[in-house]
Design a protein around this motif. Structure first.
Motif, PDB file in Angstrom:
ATOM      1  N   ARG A  48       0.814  -1.230   0.000  1.00  0.00           N
ATOM      2  CA  ARG A  48       0.000   0.000   0.000  1.00  0.00           C
ATOM      3  C   ARG A  48       0.843   1.274   0.000  1.00  0.00           C
ATOM      4  N   ARG A  49       1.669   1.436   1.040  1.00  0.00           N
ATOM      5  CA  ARG A  49       2.437   2.669   1.186  1.00  0.00           C
ATOM      6  C   ARG A  49       3.535   2.484   2.221  1.00  0.00           C
ATOM      7  N   ILE A  50       4.431   3.489   2.261  1.00  0.00           N
ATOM      8  CA  ILE A  50       5.563   3.481   3.178  1.00  0.00           C
ATOM      9  C   ILE A  50       5.394   4.614   4.178  1.00  0.00           C
ATOM     10  N   LEU A  51       5.686   4.311   5.428  1.00  0.00           N
ATOM     11  CA  LEU A  51       5.783   5.312   6.485  1.00  0.00           C
ATOM     12  C   LEU A  51       7.200   5.210   7.036  1.00  0.00           C
ATOM     13  N   TYR A  52       7.827   6.347   7.335  1.00  0.00           N
ATOM     14  CA  TYR A  52       9.211   6.298   7.805  1.00  0.00           C
ATOM     15  C   TYR A  52       9.482   7.445   8.773  1.00  0.00           C
ATOM     16  N   ARG A  53      10.499   7.261   9.605  1.00  0.00           N
ATOM     17  CA  ARG A  53      10.918   8.257  10.578  1.00  0.00           C
ATOM     18  C   ARG A  53      11.882   9.241   9.924  1.00  0.00           C
ATOM     19  N   ARG A  67       5.437   8.681   3.138  1.00  0.00           N
ATOM     20  CA  ARG A  67       5.338   9.899   3.918  1.00  0.00           C
ATOM     21  C   ARG A  67       5.977   9.684   5.286  1.00  0.00           C
ATOM     22  N   PRO A  68       6.476  10.765   5.892  1.00  0.00           N
ATOM     23  CA  PRO A  68       7.065  10.643   7.227  1.00  0.00           C
ATOM     24  C   PRO A  68       6.014  10.291   8.279  1.00  0.00           C
ATOM     25  N   ILE A  69       6.444   9.558   9.285  1.00  0.00           N
ATOM     26  CA  ILE A  69       5.604   9.280  10.456  1.00  0.00           C
ATOM     27  C   ILE A  69       5.643  10.510  11.355  1.00  0.00           C
ATOM     28  N   ARG A  70       4.474  10.935  11.819  1.00  0.00           N
ATOM     29  CA  ARG A  70       4.373  12.058  12.742  1.00  0.00           C
ATOM     30  C   ARG A  70       4.245  11.533  14.175  1.00  0.00           C
ATOM     31  N   LEU A  99       2.798   4.637  16.243  1.00  0.00           N
ATOM     32  CA  LEU A  99       3.726   4.393  15.146  1.00  0.00           C
ATOM     33  C   LEU A  99       5.068   5.088  15.350  1.00  0.00           C
ATOM     34  N   PHE A 100       5.088   6.185  16.091  1.00  0.00           N
ATOM     35  CA  PHE A 100       6.320   6.935  16.350  1.00  0.00           C
ATOM     36  C   PHE A 100       6.988   6.309  17.570  1.00  0.00           C
ATOM     37  N   ARG A 101       7.729   5.224  17.324  1.00  0.00           N
ATOM     38  CA  ARG A 101       8.311   4.422  18.402  1.00  0.00           C
ATOM     39  C   ARG A 101       9.778   4.760  18.606  1.00  0.00           C
ATOM     40  N   GLU A 102      10.243   4.531  19.814  1.00  0.00           N
ATOM     41  CA  GLU A 102      11.641   4.791  20.134  1.00  0.00           C
ATOM     42  C   GLU A 102      12.542   3.594  19.876  1.00  0.00           C
ATOM     43  N   ASP A 103      11.985   2.391  19.731  1.00  0.00           N
ATOM     44  CA  ASP A 103      12.816   1.184  19.619  1.00  0.00           C
ATOM     45  C   ASP A 103      13.320   0.893  18.212  1.00  0.00           C
ATOM     46  N   GLY A 104      12.933   1.672  17.222  1.00  0.00           N
ATOM     47  CA  GLY A 104      13.437   1.492  15.860  1.00  0.00           C
ATOM     48  C   GLY A 104      12.664   0.507  15.006  1.00  0.00           C
ATOM     49  N   LEU A 105      11.756  -0.254  15.593  1.00  0.00           N
ATOM     50  CA  LEU A 105      11.007  -1.249  14.810  1.00  0.00           C
ATOM     51  C   LEU A 105      10.212  -0.606  13.681  1.00  0.00           C
ATOM     52  N   TYR A 106       9.664   0.556  13.945  1.00  0.00           N
ATOM     53  CA  TYR A 106       8.834   1.230  12.960  1.00  0.00           C
ATOM     54  C   TYR A 106       9.559   2.408  12.295  1.00  0.00           C
ATOM     55  N   ASP A 107      10.878   2.356  12.242  1.00  0.00           N
ATOM     56  CA  ASP A 107      11.596   3.409  11.524  1.00  0.00           C
ATOM     57  C   ASP A 107      11.202   3.415  10.051  1.00  0.00           C
ATOM     58  N   ILE A 108      10.917   2.237   9.506  1.00  0.00           N
ATOM     59  CA  ILE A 108      10.351   2.103   8.164  1.00  0.00           C
ATOM     60  C   ILE A 108       9.224   1.080   8.251  1.00  0.00           C
ATOM     61  N   ILE A 109       8.056   1.462   7.810  1.00  0.00           N
ATOM     62  CA  ILE A 109       6.896   0.562   7.795  1.00  0.00           C
ATOM     63  C   ILE A 109       6.400   0.446   6.360  1.00  0.00           C
ATOM     64  N   LEU A 110       6.233  -0.782   5.909  1.00  0.00           N
ATOM     65  CA  LEU A 110       5.547  -1.045   4.641  1.00  0.00           C
ATOM     66  C   LEU A 110       4.144  -1.510   5.014  1.00  0.00           C
TER      67      LEU A 110
END
Length: 167
Positions: A48-53, A67-70, A99-110
């Motif tokens: 669908r789309r990409i979300l990233y930090r 689009r960037p994660i807010r 979605l704006f997590r500190e652990d890095g898991l969601y630094d890039i989400i597909l």
């Protein structure tokens, strides 16, 4: 193109076999997926789309919408809520993932097309492909790759491609 993840925890990524983390409960048939069961659903899902930090990286190279994660981005995982398996703005009154997590898991989400057209309450939410934790620790039902492998996938993925999770 189909990007295939095997139920044994590997993925063929542009001619290279890479490791993939799957759900803590293993895999399950798509129609047996239940919210919170920790299983990765087998099936074929549109990319669908990409979300990233954006505070941690430059935009990933990809032909997919991105689009960037807010800081106020969330994803509803409450089956009885009208926004189930949809993005929401935080704070949100029903159960949700941040979605704006500190652990890095969601630094890039597909974001993949699992249970989203339309969402069926209880059949699972927030099934993403994202960055792995540690030495490929199990997920809550998502597929997780090394961050470099996520970027490699995104640089090769095109609109119309699918993530296929096989038994």
């Amino acid at each position: 193109m189909d990007w295939i993840v095997s139920g044994s925890g590997s993925m063929d990524l542009a001619g290279k076999r890479v490791r993939a983390a799957l759900g803590r409960s293993g895999i399950c048939p798509q129609n047996s997926k239940q919210e919170g069961d920790g299983a990765t659903p087998t099936g074929r899902y549109a990319l669908r789309r990409i979300l990233y930090r954006a505070d941690r990286m430059t935009p990933p190279l990809t032909a997919l919408p991105a689009r960037p994660i807010r800081a106020d981005d969330g994803w509803c995982d409450a089956p009885d809520d009208p926004a189930y398996n949809r993005p929401v703005r935080l704070p949100y009154p029903a159960s949700h993932e941040t979605l704006f997590r500190e652990d890095g898991l969601y630094d890039i989400i597909l974001v993949v097309g699992h249970n989203d057209d339309p969402p069926v309450p209880g059949l699972g939410s927030a099934i993403f492909l994202h960055c792995k934790r540690g030495d490929y620790e199990p997920t809550e039902g998502c597929v997780a790759l090394d961050p470099d492998d996520v970027r490699r996938l995104l640089s090769n993925a095109k609109p119309g491609d699918h993530l296929v999770i096989e038994p």
